[in-house]
Each structure stands twice: as structure tokens, then as C-alpha cells.
Write an enzyme that holds these catalytic residues in place. Structure first.
Site, PDB file in Angstrom:
ATOM      1  N   LYS A 196       0.494  -0.912   0.214  1.00 55.06           N
ATOM      2  CA  LYS A 196      -0.351  -0.066  -0.329  1.00 55.06           C
ATOM      3  C   LYS A 196       1.030   1.028  -0.291  1.00 55.06           C
ATOM      4  O   LYS A 196       0.314   2.299  -0.293  1.00 55.06           O
ATOM      5  CB  LYS A 196      -0.782   0.567   1.191  1.00 55.06           C
ATOM      6  CG  LYS A 196      -1.540  -1.123   1.443  1.00 55.06           C
ATOM      7  CD  LYS A 196      -2.530  -0.750   2.816  1.00 55.06           C
ATOM      8  CE  LYS A 196      -3.218  -2.413   2.928  1.00 55.06           C
ATOM      9  NZ  LYS A 196      -4.016  -2.647   4.651  1.00 55.06           N
ATOM     10  N   GLY A 197       2.326   1.142   0.648  1.00 53.07           N
ATOM     11  CA  GLY A 197       2.904   2.317   0.653  1.00 53.07           C
ATOM     12  C   GLY A 197       2.727   3.416   0.216  1.00 53.07           C
ATOM     13  O   GLY A 197       3.166   4.321  -0.300  1.00 53.07           O
ATOM     14  N   GLU A 240       8.056   2.519  -6.064  1.00 55.91           N
ATOM     15  CA  GLU A 240       7.920   2.709  -4.323  1.00 55.91           C
ATOM     16  C   GLU A 240       8.070   3.523  -3.649  1.00 55.91           C
ATOM     17  O   GLU A 240       8.718   4.713  -4.044  1.00 55.91           O
ATOM     18  CB  GLU A 240       9.435   1.434  -4.017  1.00 55.91           C
ATOM     19  CG  GLU A 240       9.401  -0.218  -4.303  1.00 55.91           C
ATOM     20  CD  GLU A 240       8.547  -0.869  -2.913  1.00 55.91           C
ATOM     21  OE1 GLU A 240       7.441   0.304  -2.033  1.00 55.91           O
ATOM     22  OE2 GLU A 240       8.573  -1.882  -2.425  1.00 55.91           O
ATOM     23  N   ASP A 241       7.342   3.906  -2.137  1.00 60.33           N
ATOM     24  CA  ASP A 241       7.577   4.318  -1.379  1.00 60.33           C
ATOM     25  C   ASP A 241       8.707   4.942  -0.919  1.00 60.33           C
ATOM     26  O   ASP A 241      10.143   5.831  -0.941  1.00 60.33           O
ATOM     27  CB  ASP A 241       6.673   4.581  -0.244  1.00 60.33           C
ATOM     28  CG  ASP A 241       6.781   3.406   0.093  1.00 60.33           C
ATOM     29  OD1 ASP A 241       6.560   2.342  -0.085  1.00 60.33           O
ATOM     30  OD2 ASP A 241       6.344   2.928   1.358  1.00 60.33           O
ATOM     31  N   LYS A 283      16.540   4.053   2.063  1.00 63.50           N
ATOM     32  CA  LYS A 283      17.101   3.831   3.896  1.00 63.50           C
ATOM     33  C   LYS A 283      18.023   2.972   3.024  1.00 63.50           C
ATOM     34  O   LYS A 283      18.038   2.016   3.337  1.00 63.50           O
ATOM     35  CB  LYS A 283      16.099   3.457   3.898  1.00 63.50           C
ATOM     36  CG  LYS A 283      16.341   4.293   5.517  1.00 63.50           C
ATOM     37  CD  LYS A 283      14.953   3.503   6.606  1.00 63.50           C
ATOM     38  CE  LYS A 283      14.989   4.340   8.102  1.00 63.50           C
ATOM     39  NZ  LYS A 283      13.789   3.071   8.479  1.00 63.50           N
ATOM     40  N   PHE A 287      12.507   5.728  12.353  1.00 60.62           N
ATOM     41  CA  PHE A 287      11.521   4.795  12.603  1.00 60.62           C
ATOM     42  C   PHE A 287      10.352   5.804  11.106  1.00 60.62           C
ATOM     43  O   PHE A 287      10.036   6.493  12.533  1.00 60.62           O
ATOM     44  CB  PHE A 287      11.081   4.369  13.223  1.00 60.62           C
ATOM     45  CG  PHE A 287       9.233   3.163  12.802  1.00 60.62           C
ATOM     46  CD1 PHE A 287       9.798   1.850  12.630  1.00 60.62           C
ATOM     47  CD2 PHE A 287       8.619   3.563  12.531  1.00 60.62           C
ATOM     48  CE1 PHE A 287       8.407   1.054  11.875  1.00 60.62           C
ATOM     49  CE2 PHE A 287       7.184   2.910  11.719  1.00 60.62           C
ATOM     50  CZ  PHE A 287       7.335   1.596  12.003  1.00 60.62           C
ATOM     51  N   VAL A 288      10.198   6.000  10.582  1.00 59.24           N
ATOM     52  CA  VAL A 288       9.244   6.898   9.982  1.00 59.24           C
ATOM     53  C   VAL A 288       7.762   6.632   9.408  1.00 59.24           C
ATOM     54  O   VAL A 288       7.626   5.492   8.840  1.00 59.24           O
ATOM     55  CB  VAL A 288      10.024   7.759   8.830  1.00 59.24           C
ATOM     56  CG1 VAL A 288      11.174   8.184   8.925  1.00 59.24           C
ATOM     57  CG2 VAL A 288      10.445   6.983   6.809  1.00 59.24           C
ATOM     58  N   ASP A 299       3.216   3.564   7.473  1.00 55.28           N
ATOM     59  CA  ASP A 299       2.699   3.242   8.051  1.00 55.28           C
ATOM     60  C   ASP A 299       3.973   3.100   9.738  1.00 55.28           C
ATOM     61  O   ASP A 299       4.738   2.231   9.056  1.00 55.28           O
ATOM     62  CB  ASP A 299       1.961   2.220   8.082  1.00 55.28           C
ATOM     63  CG  ASP A 299       1.519   1.106   8.148  1.00 55.28           C
ATOM     64  OD1 ASP A 299       3.022   0.396   6.868  1.00 55.28           O
ATOM     65  OD2 ASP A 299       1.432  -0.169   8.507  1.00 55.28           O
ATOM     66  N   ARG A 352      -0.758   6.952   7.454  1.00 56.23           N
ATOM     67  CA  ARG A 352       0.018   6.559   5.997  1.00 56.23           C
ATOM     68  C   ARG A 352      -0.524   7.925   5.633  1.00 56.23           C
ATOM     69  O   ARG A 352       0.252   8.497   4.805  1.00 56.23           O
ATOM     70  CB  ARG A 352      -0.970   5.821   5.518  1.00 56.23           C
ATOM     71  CG  ARG A 352      -0.754   4.222   5.076  1.00 56.23           C
ATOM     72  CD  ARG A 352      -1.338   3.580   4.504  1.00 56.23           C
ATOM     73  NE  ARG A 352      -0.902   1.604   5.125  1.00 56.23           N
ATOM     74  CZ  ARG A 352      -0.128   0.962   4.853  1.00 56.23           C
ATOM     75  NH1 ARG A 352       1.065   1.390   3.873  1.00 56.23           N
ATOM     76  NH2 ARG A 352       0.299   0.143   5.245  1.00 56.23           N
TER      77      ARG A 352
END
Ligand code: PRP
Length: 189
Positions: free
Chosen positions: A46-47, A108-109, A140, A161-162, A168, A174
Site C-alpha cells: 500500500k505504501g 516504491e515509497d 534508506k 522509523f518514519v 505506516d 499513512r
């Protein structure tokens, strides 16, 4: 004016404007590579739902844009804990159209250990697309476990942790328009 942040959010790391600029830069690079051609953007759910939509619209405005930009989506999940995926990737939902003979850009996110994109490149690459590239908004690079090619990168993501802009924590956050750092006490020890 001080921005009010949702509970659990420590601070904004990358603003909505910076994310939009990164999308425009990736769109310009993609447009340069596919001028006069048709491409399919395959967003990874979903990202990547927001970056796929915003990148597609930035592409429509990019000089020398591809003649035709189609959208498709694929969903995968990776087993893991709250902090990091295990490397086992599973197909949850395939694309709706065949990609054989098409110019495909995976969207991709974020890339972290790299297993998800590695899996997708191998799986989609086996389907004889005319070409296969990957656009990743947030890189990352600190915990990469596999070597995988990223053709278009938006921004380097801090080693935190983003959440936000598609990312999410337990399905929350999100829809934040920016990328934010989660408060460490929200995460399990
Ligand atoms: C996230 C992200 C990428 C993947 C990257 O997805 O959207 O697909 O992790 O991580 P990796 O490089 O370590 O493999 P996630 O599995 O959290 O699913 P989601 O997109 O549905 O949130």
C-alpha cells in the site's frame, strides 16, 4: 505558526513541499528516458499509493513527457517485526494487465533492506517487459541486505522509523502529507 502534530509523532523530517519537489525531479528524469514512448507505472501497495499518484501527475507536466502513462498496482507483503522485514516477500495481489513488451517503471515509497524491490524486479523481469526500471522516493541505505538497482531516487531517508506519505506503523499515519519520525516510546522495546 507551530504545526500541531498527531499523537505519537515526534517531528516532521521531510515536508510535503520537499516530497513534491522530489517527485518532480524523478518525473523529469523518467521523462528524459522515455520521451515519445508509452510506459506503465506499477505502484507497490500500500505504501506507494501516494507517490504513484503524485509521480504520475508530475510526469504529465514534465517537459518531453512520455506519450502515454498507464497505471497498475501490485501488492506484496513481507513478514517481519515492527522495525524491519524478514526478507520473505509474498505476492498478495498481482497487476491487472500483462506487462509483456511494455516499458515498466516500478514505483516504491521506500527501499530499506531491499528484499521487496529485489523480489519485484526478479518476478516482473521474468515476464519479458520491453524494459524494467525502478523509481523509489525514499532511499534508506543503512541496512541493505541485497544489492538491487534503483534507477530513480527521490531523497535519502534518515535512519529513523518514519511514517506518513504512505508509510505506516500498524496501519496508522499513512495519510499524513509529510514524512515524520515516530516517537520511540510508541515502538515496542
Ligand atoms: C514497505 C515499503 C516497501 C518495503 C521496503 O512495505 O512500501 O514496499 O517496505 O522494504 P524493504 O526494502 O526492507 O523490503 P511494507 O512491507 O511495509 O507494506 P506496505 O507498503 O503495505 O505498508
Amino acid at each position: 505558526m507551530q504545526q500541531t502534530l498527531p499523537p505519537g509523532i515526534e517531528r516532521v523530517l521531510i515536508t510535503a513541499e520537499e516530497l513534491a519537489d522530489a517527485n518532480r525531479r524523478m518525473a523529469a528524469a523518467i521523462a528524459g528516458d522515455y520521451a515519445g514512448q508509452s510506459i506503465v507505472l506499477v505502484g507497490v501497495l500500500k505504501g506507494a499509493v501516494f507517490v504513484t499518484a503524485d509521480l504520475a501527475r508530475a510526469l504529465a507536466e514534465a517537459p518531453g513527457a512520455p506519450t502515454d502513462v498507464q497505471l497498475d498496482f501490485i501488492a506484496v507483503s513481507s513478514y517481519g517485526n515492527a522495525h524491519r522485514s524478514s526478507g520473505e516477500v509474498r505476492l498478495v495481489q498481482d497487476t491487472t494487465h500483462a506487462i509483456e513488451g511494455k516499458h515498466v517503471v516500478i514505483v516504491e515509497d521506500i527501499i530499506d533492506n531491499g528484499h521487496t524491490l529485489h523480489y519485484l524486479r526478479a518476478m516482473l523481469g521474468n515476464r519479458q517487459p520491453a524494459s524494467l526500471r525502478a523509481a523509489v522516493l525514499l532511499d534508506k541505505p543503512y541496512h541493505r541486505a541485497v544489492d538491487v538497482t534503483v534507477d530513480y531516487t527521490g531523497l535519502t531517508c534518515p535512519d529513523e522509523f518514519v511514517v506518513g506519505y504512505g508509510l505506516d506503523y500498524q496501519e496508522r499515519y499513512r495519510t499524513l502529507p509529510y514524512l515524520a519520525k515516530l516517537r520511540p516510546d510508541v515502538l515496542p522495546a
